[in-house]
Design a protein around this motif. Structure first.
Motif, PDB file in Angstrom:
ATOM      1  N   LEU A  76       0.839  -1.200   0.000  1.00 27.01           N
ATOM      2  CA  LEU A  76       0.000   0.000   0.000  1.00 27.01           C
ATOM      3  C   LEU A  76       0.874   1.251   0.000  1.00 27.01           C
ATOM      4  CD1 LEU A  76      -2.698   1.493   0.229  1.00 27.01           C
ATOM      5  CD2 LEU A  76      -2.551   1.202   2.723  1.00 27.01           C
ATOM      6  N   LEU A  77       1.916   1.242   0.814  1.00 24.15           N
ATOM      7  CA  LEU A  77       2.831   2.379   0.872  1.00 24.15           C
ATOM      8  C   LEU A  77       3.482   2.632  -0.489  1.00 24.15           C
ATOM      9  CD1 LEU A  77       4.595   1.662   4.298  1.00 24.15           C
ATOM     10  CD2 LEU A  77       2.754   3.298   3.827  1.00 24.15           C
ATOM     11  N   VAL A  78       3.858   1.561  -1.171  1.00 18.39           N
ATOM     12  CA  VAL A  78       4.481   1.701  -2.486  1.00 18.39           C
ATOM     13  C   VAL A  78       3.463   2.181  -3.513  1.00 18.39           C
ATOM     14  CG1 VAL A  78       5.715   0.498  -4.331  1.00 18.39           C
ATOM     15  CG2 VAL A  78       6.153  -0.089  -1.947  1.00 18.39           C
ATOM     16  N   ALA A  79       2.272   1.611  -3.476  1.00 19.93           N
ATOM     17  CA  ALA A  79       1.252   1.954  -4.466  1.00 19.93           C
ATOM     18  C   ALA A  79       0.848   3.416  -4.383  1.00 19.93           C
ATOM     19  CB  ALA A  79       0.026   1.059  -4.272  1.00 19.93           C
ATOM     20  N   VAL A  80       0.749   3.954  -3.186  1.00 18.10           N
ATOM     21  CA  VAL A  80       0.348   5.349  -3.015  1.00 18.10           C
ATOM     22  C   VAL A  80       1.441   6.294  -3.501  1.00 18.10           C
ATOM     23  CG1 VAL A  80      -0.158   7.109  -1.293  1.00 18.10           C
ATOM     24  CG2 VAL A  80      -1.265   4.878  -1.145  1.00 18.10           C
ATOM     25  N   SER A  81       2.680   5.926  -3.272  1.00 20.16           N
ATOM     26  CA  SER A  81       3.781   6.831  -3.604  1.00 20.16           C
ATOM     27  C   SER A  81       4.334   6.645  -5.015  1.00 20.16           C
ATOM     28  CB  SER A  81       4.929   6.633  -2.602  1.00 20.16           C
ATOM     29  OG  SER A  81       5.448   5.322  -2.685  1.00 20.16           O
ATOM     30  N   ALA A  82       4.031   5.530  -5.682  1.00 22.38           N
ATOM     31  CA  ALA A  82       4.675   5.199  -6.953  1.00 22.38           C
ATOM     32  C   ALA A  82       4.504   6.260  -8.040  1.00 22.38           C
ATOM     33  CB  ALA A  82       4.177   3.838  -7.453  1.00 22.38           C
TER      34      ALA A  82
END
Length: 431
Positions: A76-82
């Protein structure tokens, strides 16, 4: 000689690009897929599980579901920031810097896992999350190099070759780990748990060392000129949300992201949960699970190359559709697995389609986007992949907690492959 030149690119940037798959695949294999889930279930988490205070309620969960939820939170952290990170890399021509920063953070966190022992449940999960976020974010910049270092006609092969390098590199280190697991005293280690902690340290070193060619040979990113780039976009700016609207001008790319969202859901759930399922539901030994993943690595090398060659002659989209169909059959077969031999046989089937599915997805998407904005659009591609990696393990853990039946959780994965198959059918034909 022609085949040798194709297996060992003479272009230094292409060689470095392939070697990064060799470097970080050790984390994906030895840490994420094999040893950390088993170590977490058998050593770190107490036998009776843990109780989490959620909204004032005491939610009791075991190692398998807790692992699934943590994987979901990490992605989730990666998906939001990608998308934001990808756009900044394009704007500031800093994709190499971002890539190397991720390498430093991920390799360090992986090595620090060696300090986590029995009862260190949340420290282990926090350290794993740091390593996993760095690993996943690095892939955004790594993938975005593909259209800059290879012409369109060579991308299927180079994409598949990168995955093939990864399977060989990760497989070699896993083979060493498997031998060490069987003979820990020969290395002066107390037991298999001590050996696994050393494995974490070795993966961190491996990742860092084989990333050095990227620092030396990969080119700097191509700068995208904006009328005003003095204020890079941030999460709450209009510019940031405009990134999401821009992809609507490329409907093929948008549809590809949606299809990838679903079928990668299943792929990532299989990768993240297979060893945990083997350890907790099938009660397999760590060595049996590690051998299964070594088989996957061995088969994945020729599988990735074969599917890439088939894509060159029959079309990337067609071969990708066939591979997703094979994933559906694998999930159905997994429902009946009971023994170590069956688990390892299924691992061979997974290996055959794993590399090709991912490599061809990356290659097809690179043809549907504008070359000069590859980091930005691969950020969107990562959103599809990472949000799917979020939902797959989450629903796997939730179904298992609600039904207390791991096999029901396996069948829940089938939905994502079927949805991805339907959407992929509507993606435009590649050239």
């Amino acid at each position: 000689m022609s085949l040798l030149r194709r297996l060992f690119p003479t272009d230094r940037a292409q060689r470095a690009w392939c070697l990064y798959d060799w470097a970080n695949s050790a984390f994906a294999t030895s840490v994420l897929a094999v040893f950390l889930p088993v170590y977490f279930a058998k050593v770190v988490v107490p036998p009776d599980g843990v109780t989490l205070p959620i909204l004032g309620l005491a939610w009791h969960t075991g190692a398998s579901s807790l692992w699934a939820y943590t994987v979901s939170l990490s992605v989730l952290l990666v998906a939001v920031s990608a998308p934001l990170v990808g756009r900044v890399a394009d704007e500031k021509a800093s994709r190499k810097g971002f890539l190397l920063l991720c390498v430093a953070a991920g390799a360090s966190a992986t090595a620090f896992l060696a300090a986590c022992g029995p009862g260190d449940v949340f420290r282990t999960l926090a350290t794993f999350m740091a390593a996993y976020v760095a690993f996943s974010t690095s892939e955004i910049f790594y993938n975005s190099y593909l259209p800059h270092i290879a012409v369109a006609s060579a991308r299927d092969w180079l994409s598949g070759l990168g995955y093939a390098y990864g399977y060989v590199g990760g497989g070699l280190l896993l083979a060493v780990h498997l031998w060490a697991l069987a003979h820990p005293t020969l290395l002066g280690l107390e037991d298999s748990a001590a050996a696994i902690r050393v494995f974490f340290l070795s993966v961190g070193i491996w990742w860092a060392v084989f990333s050095v060619p990227c620092a030396l040979w990969l080119p700097k990113g191509i700068r995208r000129v904006r009328e005003d780039d003095s204020h890079p976009p941030h999460l709450f700016s209009r510019e940031f949300w405009a990134v999401y609207r821009e992809i609507a001008a490329f409907p093929g790319a948008l549809l590809m992201v949606c299809a990838y969202f679903f079928f990668n859901n299943g792929i990532q759930t299989v990768i993240a949960m297979a060893s945990m399922y083997g350890a907790t539901a099938l009660k397999l030994e760590t060595g049996d699970i590690a051998l299964a993943f070594l088989i996957t690595q061995a088969v994945a090398f020729p599988g990735a190359l074969l599917l890439s060659r088939l894509a060159e002659s029959h079309g990337t989209k067609r071969v990708l559709l066939v591979s997703i169909g094979l994933w559906c059959l694998i999930v159905l077969a997994a429902y009946k697995v009971d023994t170590a031999a069956q688990f390892q046989g299924l691992a061979a089937c997974v290996g055959f389609v794993l590399g090709g599915s991912q490599a061809l997805s990356r290659s097809l998407f690179s043809r549907l986007i504008p070359r000069e904005r590859s980091s930005q659009f691969f950020g969107f591609f990562a959103v599809g992949g990472k949000f799917s990696a979020l939902l797959g393990p989450f629903f796997f853990g939730l179904v298992q907690d609600l039904t207390e039946e791991p096999r029901s959780a396996i069948l829940s994965v089938l939905f994502f492959f079927l949805a991805g198959l339907v959407l992929m059918w509507r993606v435009p034909e590649d050239d």
